[in-house]
Structures are given as structure tokens and as C-alpha cells.
Motif scaffolding. Structure first.
Motif, short mmCIF file in Angstrom:
data_model
loop_
_atom_site.label_atom_id
_atom_site.label_comp_id
_atom_site.label_asym_id
_atom_site.label_seq_id
_atom_site.Cartn_x
_atom_site.Cartn_y
_atom_site.Cartn_z
N ALA A 1 0.98 -1.05 0.01
CA ALA A 1 -0.16 -0.17 0.14
C ALA A 1 1.05 1.13 -0.12
CB ALA A 1 -0.75 -0.15 1.21
N THR A 2 0.81 1.66 -1.37
CA THR A 2 1.90 3.27 -1.17
C THR A 2 0.98 4.20 -1.71
OG1 THR A 2 2.22 2.48 -3.51
CG2 THR A 2 3.66 1.77 -1.74
N VAL A 3 1.34 5.53 -1.60
CA VAL A 3 1.00 6.83 -1.98
C VAL A 3 1.97 7.78 -2.48
CG1 VAL A 3 1.13 7.92 0.34
CG2 VAL A 3 -0.39 8.76 -1.54
N ILE A 4 1.87 8.43 -3.70
CA ILE A 4 2.83 9.02 -3.99
C ILE A 4 2.59 10.60 -4.08
CG2 ILE A 4 3.54 7.56 -5.90
CD1 ILE A 4 2.07 8.90 -7.93
N ALA A 5 3.69 11.47 -3.82
CA ALA A 5 3.49 12.83 -3.33
C ALA A 5 4.55 13.55 -3.79
CB ALA A 5 3.34 12.93 -1.82
N GLY A 6 4.36 14.95 -4.22
CA GLY A 6 5.36 15.92 -4.40
C GLY A 6 5.29 17.16 -3.94
N GLY B 1 13.27 17.44 -7.06
CA GLY B 1 11.94 17.72 -7.80
C GLY B 1 11.52 16.26 -8.50
N GLN B 2 11.54 15.43 -7.34
CA GLN B 2 10.84 14.02 -7.76
C GLN B 2 9.76 13.69 -6.88
OE1 GLN B 2 11.99 11.85 -10.26
NE2 GLN B 2 13.00 13.36 -10.90
N ALA B 3 8.68 12.65 -7.07
CA ALA B 3 7.68 12.27 -6.51
C ALA B 3 8.33 11.16 -5.28
CB ALA B 3 6.68 11.49 -7.08
N ALA B 4 7.80 11.48 -4.04
CA ALA B 4 8.14 10.41 -3.11
C ALA B 4 6.97 9.31 -3.18
CB ALA B 4 8.13 11.04 -1.66
N PRO C 1 -2.02 9.96 -11.33
CA PRO C 1 -0.60 10.49 -11.38
C PRO C 1 -0.13 11.29 -12.54
CG PRO C 1 -1.15 7.91 -11.03
CD PRO C 1 -2.62 8.64 -11.48
N SER C 2 -0.97 11.18 -13.58
CA SER C 2 -0.32 12.08 -14.73
C SER C 2 -0.33 13.56 -14.28
CB SER C 2 -1.32 11.90 -15.91
OG SER C 2 -2.79 12.21 -15.65
N ILE C 3 -1.28 13.98 -13.47
CA ILE C 3 -1.23 15.42 -13.06
C ILE C 3 -0.31 15.61 -12.18
CG2 ILE C 3 -2.65 17.33 -11.75
CD1 ILE C 3 -3.83 15.95 -14.37
N LEU C 4 0.19 14.97 -11.26
CA LEU C 4 1.49 15.04 -10.45
C LEU C 4 2.61 14.93 -11.53
CD1 LEU C 4 3.08 15.23 -7.82
CD2 LEU C 4 2.86 12.46 -7.59
N ALA C 5 2.56 14.15 -12.30
CA ALA C 5 3.71 14.16 -13.19
C ALA C 5 4.01 15.49 -13.88
CB ALA C 5 3.70 12.88 -14.17
N LEU C 6 2.98 15.92 -14.45
CA LEU C 6 2.94 17.38 -15.27
C LEU C 6 3.35 18.34 -14.24
CD1 LEU C 6 -0.58 17.01 -17.18
CD2 LEU C 6 1.88 16.98 -18.10
N ALA C 7 2.67 18.30 -12.76
CA ALA C 7 3.42 19.52 -11.85
C ALA C 7 4.74 19.39 -11.59
CB ALA C 7 2.26 19.30 -10.67
N LEU C 8 5.29 18.26 -11.34
CA LEU C 8 6.65 18.01 -11.16
C LEU C 8 7.57 18.37 -12.34
CD1 LEU C 8 6.78 14.47 -9.34
CD2 LEU C 8 7.20 16.88 -8.41
N ARG C 9 7.19 18.00 -13.48
CA ARG C 9 7.67 18.43 -14.80
C ARG C 9 7.94 20.05 -14.86
NH1 ARG C 9 5.44 16.45 -20.21
NH2 ARG C 9 5.84 14.27 -18.95
N ARG C 10 6.59 20.67 -14.57
CA ARG C 10 6.62 21.96 -14.51
C ARG C 10 7.39 23.02 -13.53
NH1 ARG C 10 1.25 25.99 -15.82
NH2 ARG C 10 2.31 28.00 -15.32
N PHE C 11 7.22 22.47 -12.15
CA PHE C 11 7.60 23.16 -11.07
C PHE C 11 8.99 22.74 -10.29
CE2 PHE C 11 2.93 23.60 -10.92
CZ PHE C 11 2.74 24.99 -11.36
N GLY C 12 9.14 21.22 -10.88
CA GLY C 12 10.39 20.76 -10.24
C GLY C 12 10.64 20.87 -8.99
N SER C 13 11.57 21.25 -8.22
CA SER C 13 11.80 21.24 -6.83
C SER C 13 11.28 22.51 -6.25
CB SER C 13 13.41 21.59 -6.43
OG SER C 13 13.79 22.89 -7.11
#
Length: 442
Positions: A241-246, A267-270, A300-312
Motif C-alpha cells: 500500500a503506497t501513495v505518491i506525493a510531490g 524535483g521527484q515524487a516520493a 498520477p499524470s497530473i502529479l507528473a505534469l506538476a513536477l515537470r513544470r515546477f520541479g523542486s
């Protein structure tokens, strides 16, 4: 035999007459009469005549003697209650009700009892439909309706309410915390470790509710039932059971805080396990003049887009990856307990609305761009799409379900990603220059 009335003779006292009359009333031959009269009077409805069953000759003679008839009555006679009352009062000084209550037993009130039972049943189903858990997750209204259609368990309103109360207690506690099912049952249901064993009434009710919530067929096999419990966070394990966050920058030297900060800095997801969330160690949120806003998305695609745009510099963002598992819910509760304000967005389809209702009810999150106006704005830009599937109510905006039913178009989260990212950009702009704290969010 000659049948006649029974006047009190001049040489007989009333007491002697009534004693003799009581003996007459107690004649064994009259017992079928009193039994039938008792049954009719116990109906709870007005009675003017009593149709008696088949009487033999001695019983007919006894009835004729009681009523002072000059001939035998029919084998299946119909007797006016007023005439019977007159004869009984003359013989005993009492009413028919008093006599049959003494000879047969206390009179009932079947009509009144039916009304009472109907009232209890109606009250039970009204209570269930209006229960906080059902109202918070409108998809469960279908489950409540199915419970009503199934009727009372064992014909008992009290037993049914007890079982439903236990089922609702379980639903409130889901998703679980990766406990074995008996441990979870003992914790939630007052120490009854086997209350949710396969095949128990409470287990069946809960699994039917979960199937309704997830919009799947009720489980038919033991393996399917185990899988559904696992999906609800029971009998799961702390690693799967996992959850991803940025963008999370919690303070403290606990493992969760350090893992989240390290991933944010690069700038990565945890990817946080339930074990991380259950034992976070030292963890606090940055001090701000207003609650730190944590945005929550379904995909998850929204989190990926956010990390790509905002990074750290990504603002705090958690992804449930569809239906939130135990790790996701526990993380969001942990953040809320530390003072974060949660804002949730998901797909505009039937399941997406059910997930949103689930997340808001379980974590206290507030909807983020999930109103009927937001939906209409989205379909104005995306006029074609798949159908939304089974639509259930949105507790935060009753018009949303109506709008979705009217347009019959689903809008997945990715199609409004630009709007969501602009909101996140506004939140990112409020980040302190140091990059380790956030001012009040969107």
C-alpha cells in the motif's frame, strides 16, 4: 331440549345467579366460541358480528342455551356481538372482553401491532438513508435501498438495526490500516474478532456496500471477498500500500519527513508506504500565517505534469491514484492533523465523483474545482467524450450530478490539467524565497 332465556328468579340472589352463570360460560362446549371471539377481538378492528367455525351438536346446544334460542343455530353460525354481550352480562355481570380475557388470555391488538411494526420499519429505513455515512457518500444510497429491498433480518427491526449499525461502524473505519481482518474487527466492533469472518451477516453487508461504492459486482467467491477487503485496506500489508506525493517539505528528523524533503529537493515524487505513514517519526509542517494548502489529485499524470513544470518548487501535491488506499488516506489525515488544508480534484465521471465524496468524507478535504460550474466550463472546451457511467450525488454541490446527467459527458482530469496547473502555479508563487516554506495557498 327446550332453550330459554335466563332471567334471575325471584328466589335466587344475584350472587348465586352470577355463580351459576359463570359455570355456564365455562362449559367446555363453549370453548370454541370464546376462542373465536377472542381472536376477532384481538384483531384491533371494530367487531359487530363473529362468524364461528364448524360446531358439533353439543356445541350448538350450548350456544343456543347461552343465547336463549328456541332452536339450534346453524353449524357455522354468525353471532351479533351485541347479542352475545347481552347474554354474557346477564349471566355474569361482566363484558365479553372480560370473560374471554379470563377464559382464553389477554386480548391483543394485531392492527395496532402491525401499525407499530410498520412505524418501526419505516423509522429504520429513514434512519439508514439519513445516516451521516450514507449522506456523505451518496453512492451508498443504492446500498441502503438494497438493504430495504432485502427486508428485515429474521423479521426483526431491532436485529436489523444492530447489524446495520455494525456495518456502518466498519464503513466509517475504512480504509483500514493493513490489520488482519480479525484484529480490525476486534478494534472496530467491541472486541468481536470474528464478527467479519467470511459469511457473517455484518461481513456480507459491508462487502455489498463496498461493491456498490466501487461500482463492481458483489464478490461471489472467498478469493473475491478477500480481494475486496484488501482493496479497502484490511488484510493489506504495509509495503504494497503506497501513495505518491510531490512538493512536501515537512520539518523533523522522522523517516517520512526526510524522505519527502529529499524527493522534493530533487524535483521527484516520493513513493511513501503505509509503514512510512503509520510510523512517521518526528514531523511538523512549516509555520505559516494560514494553514498550508496541500492539493490532492486523482491521477498520477497530473502529479507528473506538476513536477515537470515546477520541479523542486512544486507546491505540496498528493495523488490518490484512483480510489485512495490506506496509505493515501492515512497520509492525508496525518497532514490534516498537522494543520494542513486539503483541496481535492478528480475526474468528472461517475466513479470520480464517488472517489471525491469518499476522500472528502474520510480526510476532511474540500473539493477543488469540482462544482457544476467547473464541469460546465470543462465540457465547453471538451464537448465530446465518453459517457460518465453511474452518476451519484456530490454532497458539496447538488447541481453537479444534475449537470452531468444533463450533458452525459465525462471529463477526465487530464483534460483540465492546464487549469489545475495554473492554480498550482499561483500556490507556487506564494512560496517563500527560501524555498522551504509556503505562504497561504490557493
Amino acid at each position: 331440549m327446550i332453550f330459554r332465556d335466563h332471567p334471575v328468579s325471584g328466589g335466587t340472589t344475584s350472587r348465586e345467579h352470577f355463580a351459576s352463570g359463570d359455570e355456564t360460560l365455562r362449559r367446555p362446549e363453549l370453548h370454541p366460541v370464546w376462542q373465536t371471539v377472542h381472536d376477532r377481538l384481538s384483531s384491533g378492528r371494530p367487531v359487530t358480528r363473529v362468524r364461528l367455525g364448524l360446531l358439533d351438536e353439543t356445541q350448538r346446544e350450548a350456544l343456543a342455551d347461552l343465547l336463549g334460542l328456541d332452536r339450534l343455530p346453524d353449524p357455522r353460525p354468525s353471532v351479533a356481538l351485541a347479542r352475545l354481550e347481552e347474554a354474557v352480562t346477564e349471566l355474569s355481570g361482566r363484558t365479553v372482553r372480560e370473560v374471554v380475557a379470563e377464559l382464553v388470555g389477554p386480548l391483543g391488538d394485531r392492527a395496532g401491532e402491525r401499525r407499530r411494526q410498520e412505524g418501526e420499519r419505516a423509522g429504520l429505513w429513514t434512519w439508514l438513508a439519513g445516516h451521516d455515512t450514507v449522506r456523505a457518500q451518496p453512492a451508498l444510497a443504492d446500498w441502503a435501498a438494497s438493504c430495504r429491498a432485502a427486508g428485515l433480518v429474521g423479521g426483526s427491526t431491532e436485529r436489523t438495526r444492530t447489524l446495520l449499525t455494525d456495518a456502518l461502524k466498519v464503513l466509517v473505519e475504512l480504509p483500514g490500516q493493513a490489520e488482519p481482518l480479525p484484529v480490525f474487527a476486534a478494534r472496530v466492533l467491541n472486541g468481536h474478532a470474528h464478527a467479519l469472518d467470511d459469511g457473517t451477516s455484518v461481513s456480507t453487508l459491508v462487502l455489498r456496500a463496498l461493491a456498490t461504492l466501487y461500482d463492481i459486482a458483489p464478490p461471489q467467491s472467498a478469493a473475491e471477498r478477500r480481494a475486496l477487503w484488501s482493496r479497502a485496506g484490511v488484510a493489506d500489508d504495509e509495503l504494497s500500500a503506497t501513495v505518491i506525493a510531490g512538493g512536501l517539505r515537512p520539518l523533523g528528523d522522522g523517516l517520512l519527513a526526510r524522505v519527502a524533503r529529499l524527493c522534493t529537493e530533487v524535483g521527484q515524487a516520493a513513493s511513501l508506504t503505509l509503514a512510512h505513514v503509520r510510523s512517521p517519526g518526528e514531523l511538523t509542517l512549516p509555520a505559516t500565517s494560514a494553514p498550508l494548502v496541500v492539493h490532492v489529485v486523482e491521477n498520477p499524470s497530473i502529479l507528473a505534469l506538476a513536477l515537470r513544470r515546477f520541479g523542486s518548487n512544486c507546491p505540496p501535491l498528493v495523488c490518490t491514484s484512483g480510489w485512495p488506499n490506506s496509505a493515501a488516506v492515512q497520509l492525508l489525515r496525518l497532514l490534516a492533523d498537522r494543520g494542513a488544508a486539503l483541496r481535492y480534484h478528480g475526474d468528472f465521471d461517475g466513479e470520480g465523483i464517488r472517489i471525491a465524496a469518499y476522500v472528502t468524507e474520510k480526510t476532511g478535504a474540500r473539493p477543488w474545482r469540482m462544482t457544476a460550474a467547473d464541469y460546465r466550463s470543462a465540457i465547453a472546451r471538451n464537448a465530446h467524450g465518453p459517457r460518465p457511467g453511474r452518476i451519484t450525488g456530490a454532497p458539496w454541490d447538488p447541481e453537479l450530478a444534475e449537470a452531468m446527467a444533463e450533458h452525459d459527458i465525462a471529463v477526465v482530469e487530464e483534460l483540465v490539467a492546464d487549469v489545475l496547473l495554473e492554480d498550482l502555479a499561483a500556490a507556487a508563487c506564494q512560496q517563500h524565497p527560501s524555498g522551504d516554506q509556503y505562504a497561504p495557498g490557493y
